[in-house]
Design a protein around this motif. Structure first.
Motif, mmCIF file in Angstrom:
data_model
loop_
_atom_site.group_PDB
_atom_site.id
_atom_site.type_symbol
_atom_site.label_atom_id
_atom_site.label_comp_id
_atom_site.label_asym_id
_atom_site.label_seq_id
_atom_site.Cartn_x
_atom_site.Cartn_y
_atom_site.Cartn_z
ATOM 1 N N ASP B 127 80.183 38.379 58.723
ATOM 2 C CA ASP B 127 79.162 38.683 59.728
ATOM 3 C C ASP B 127 77.939 37.792 59.547
ATOM 4 O OD1 ASP B 127 80.645 40.546 60.873
ATOM 5 O OD2 ASP B 127 79.328 42.264 60.434
ATOM 6 N N GLU B 131 76.408 35.285 62.162
ATOM 7 C CA GLU B 131 75.014 35.442 62.539
ATOM 8 C C GLU B 131 74.260 34.116 62.372
ATOM 9 O OE1 GLU B 131 73.423 39.177 60.984
ATOM 10 O OE2 GLU B 131 71.486 38.137 60.902
ATOM 11 N N THR B 135 72.665 31.960 65.332
ATOM 12 C CA THR B 135 71.218 31.699 65.317
ATOM 13 C C THR B 135 70.931 30.208 65.472
ATOM 14 O OG1 THR B 135 71.030 33.529 63.769
ATOM 15 C CG2 THR B 135 69.083 32.150 64.070
#
Lengths: 229, 424
Positions: B127, B131, B135
């Protein structure tokens, strides 16, 4: 009456001269600007006809010069242009009338007479056809002192005939003179006959001779020496 | 849609696709690198455990249990030395979800016992990788949007200014003003080419227009003098001693000459209208004009015993050149009279926004709208010159009115949608 005709086209000039000479007018001609200028400066005329497009200058300039030396001379502008601007400009410069090509010779003659009456005879001329007299100022018509009551169209018709005595006027010519552009699109010219019939009847009833002759029922002629039946 | 908007949208769409692919690739590359690193570390750990056990160190149950990630089990059977690397899902208490971990298991023979040694774990949760990748990509995308907007502003602003100027000048270009568009110098060669092309084209258009206009007007005027001569000669001919037959020919010719002269006048008028020479519009009271004209034509309508039925609203004012208004109405009304039948009818209805004129007449065997074309006539043998409706149509075009022609059961109707001026 003494006339000056400013027109560069020899054929057209010849037509006008032939038609007007029968009336016994004294006609002089000018075929270009210099000639016209020379003549209006040297002589006086009762009526001057001016074509706008002439070699060596503009007819409107001739008109301007003429008005500056002889303002009382009657003037008629002849133009190939049916243009409002030219018409307005010509009339503003003091022209008495404006005629667009192609015009009828009978129409030209009627206009010359009208201009001459207004300018040189103080508008009081009585037009006579034997016993018939037409007062062009009060628009009264009498036949041997008997008043003839005519409608405006009948009056105009009579003046037109009187201006072109002994000339043949076709129905087309008469219609154009009396109704102008209104008749442009009409095939049937029977209404001309109606008016002539009424005019003839009124004149005869007032004691005048029947001067208006039909020419093969296509044209009409005011014959001042009718064959009395 | 503006060119620049379209360009930016395409640019952003392509960026989005490229970034998505880049995102997936980034994820797998990063994940792969981390997994490889973990495997090396775990193998090293197993080697160290094996070394310690060979040196005689024993791992008691407590010690092993305290390290959740290490499993050491003596086996009852013999297995030869082997290493297995696998992915496994492990429940993560902190995240409360199953996490994909790297697991390295080995069989090792120490002394005469075969041990199963296994260790597992992960350095970064998947995860977190996702992420991080998302981003980063969002930041890149954001900067690209800002960049695109900047480019868009620049392109639609200063860069395309000469182009927009040229476009505006072309839009405002009017042939009858006789001014060509002079090229303005710019430092972009494509725009320069365009401006020079526009200058040459408008120069040519202006001169062609001038020639055409002069020709049309001159031709019409030059015709009038010979027509005047012919007319005069015919009049003189009519004065000579003619037979009835000859006189009829002369009269016929007079009509023909008249028609010729009307034809050339109408053509000149049509040319003038098409060349927008009647631009100065004024307020013209249509109601008054129509009423007056009905009176002027009374004699002709009475002659054919036409019944005139009118419903004319008062004070209908339109914006048009007064000469055109007169020609428009006179042509319409003359048409209605001319193409009528004996004892026929004409119906005129004028409201604030429509003028309709209907007349009884012969049925047509073709689409009535064709009559708007030049020289198209209902009856080819008629004396009409066939330009009346063309003129009407052109005038309506110029004034911004729409016109339609319909026929039904012996009635011909022309309807014009007006743009009337409201007067207070």
């Amino acid at each position: 009456m003494k006339l000056l005709i400013v027109e560069d086209n020899a054929d057209l000039l010849d037509n006008i001269l032939t038609y007007l000479k029968r009336e016994g007018y004294l006609c002089e001609t000018a075929q270009n600007y210099d000639e016209a200028f020379d003549k209006i400066m040297s002589y006086t005329y009762d009526v001057v006809l001016i074509d706008i497009m002439i070699p060596g200058g503009n007819g409107l300039q001739v008109l301007r010069e003429l008005k500056s030396v002889n303002p009382e001379t009657g003037t008629i502008i002849i133009s190939a242009k049916n243009s409002l601007d030219d018409k307005v400009q010509g009339l503003e410069l003091g022209a008495d009338d404006y005629l667009t090509k192609p015009f009828q010779l009978a129409e030209l003659q009627a206009r010359i007479k009208a201009v001459n009456r207004r300018n040189n005879l103080g508008g009081t001329e009585i037009v006579r056809v034997n016993e018939i007299s037409i007062n062009t100022k009060t628009m009264e018509v009498t036949a041997d002192d008997t008043p003839v009551d005519l409608t405006p169209k009948e009056y105009e018709l009579l003046v037109y005939f009187a201006s072109n005595k002994n000339h043949v006027l076709s129905k087309q010519t008469i219609a154009e003179h009396l109704w102008g552009d209104y008749v442009d699109h009409l095939d049937n010219l029977d209404f001309v006959y109606q008016h002539i019939k009424n005019l003839r009847k009124k004149l005869v009833n007032a004691g005048a001779q029947n001067y208006i002759e039909s020419v093969y029922s296509i044209g009409y002629k005011l014959n001042t020496t009718p064959k009395t039946a | 849609m503006k060119l620049i908007t379209k360009f930016l949208l395409i640019y952003l769409l392509v960026s989005l696709i490229v970034l998505s692919i880049a995102g997936v690739l980034s994820y797998y590359i990063i994940k792969g690198e981390i997994d490889k690193e973990l495997q090396w570390e775990f193998l090293d750990r197993i080697d160290r455990v094996t070394y310690l056990m060979e040196e005689g160190k024993t791992f008691d149950a407590n010690e092993v249990n305290s390290d959740e990630n290490l499993i050491i089990k003596p086996l009852n059977e013999y297995r030869k030395n082997d290493i297995r690397i696998a992915d496994t899902l492990i429940w993560d208490h902190r995240l409360e979800q199953e996490e994909r971990n790297v697991k390295v298991s080995a069989y090792r023979n120490i002394g005469d016992t075969t041990y199963y040694i296994s260790t597992y774990g992960n350095m970064i949760e998947s995860d977190d990788i996702t992420e991080a990748v998302v981003t980063i990509l969002l930041w890149i995308l954001g900067m690209q949007v800002i960049g695109a907007l900047g480019i868009g502003y620049f392109v639609s602003g200063p860069l395309f200014k000469p182009f927009r100027n040229t476009l505006k000048r072309i839009q405002n270009f009017k042939l009858n003003e006789k001014e060509y568009l002079k090229a303005e110098p710019t430092n972009v060669s494509e725009f320069n080419d365009l401006n020079i092309f526009v200058e040459e084209m408008t120069k040519k258009a202006v001169s062609d227009y001038k020639n055409l206009k002069e020709f049309a007007e001159n031709a019409s005027h030059e015709l009038q003098t010979p027509l005047a001569i012919a007319k005069g000669k015919l009049e003189l001919l009519a004065e000579t001693d003619l037979s009835a037959e000859q006189f009829k020919y002369v009269e016929n010719l007079e009509r023909t000459v008249k028609k010729l002269s009307r034809l050339s006048e109408s053509l000149a008028l049509l040319t003038k209208i098409e060349n927008h020479e009647f631009e100065n519009s004024q307020e013209v009271n249509l109601s008054g004009m129509i009423k007056e004209s009905i009176d002027s034509f009374r004699e002709f309508t009475d002659l054919h015993e036409l019944h005139i039925d009118t419903d004319i609203a008062d004070g209908v004012v339109i914006n048009i050149h007064p000469v055109l208004a007169d020609i428009l109405w006179t042509n319409l009304y003359q048409n209605a009279i001319r193409h009528n039948i004996e004892n026929g009818s004409i119906r005129i209805v004028l409201t604030d926004d429509t003028l309709s004129i209907s007349n009884t007449g012969k049925d047509l065997d073709f689409d009535p709208e064709l009559l708007f074309e030049r020289f198209k006539k209902g009856d080819q043998n008629s004396n009409s010159i066939g330009l009346g409706l063309s003129i009407i149509n052109r005038i309506c075009d110029q004034a911004g009115f729409s016109i339609s022609y319909t026929t039904e059961k012996g009635w011909h109707s022309i309807q014009i949608t007006l743009k009337s001026v409201k007067t207070g």
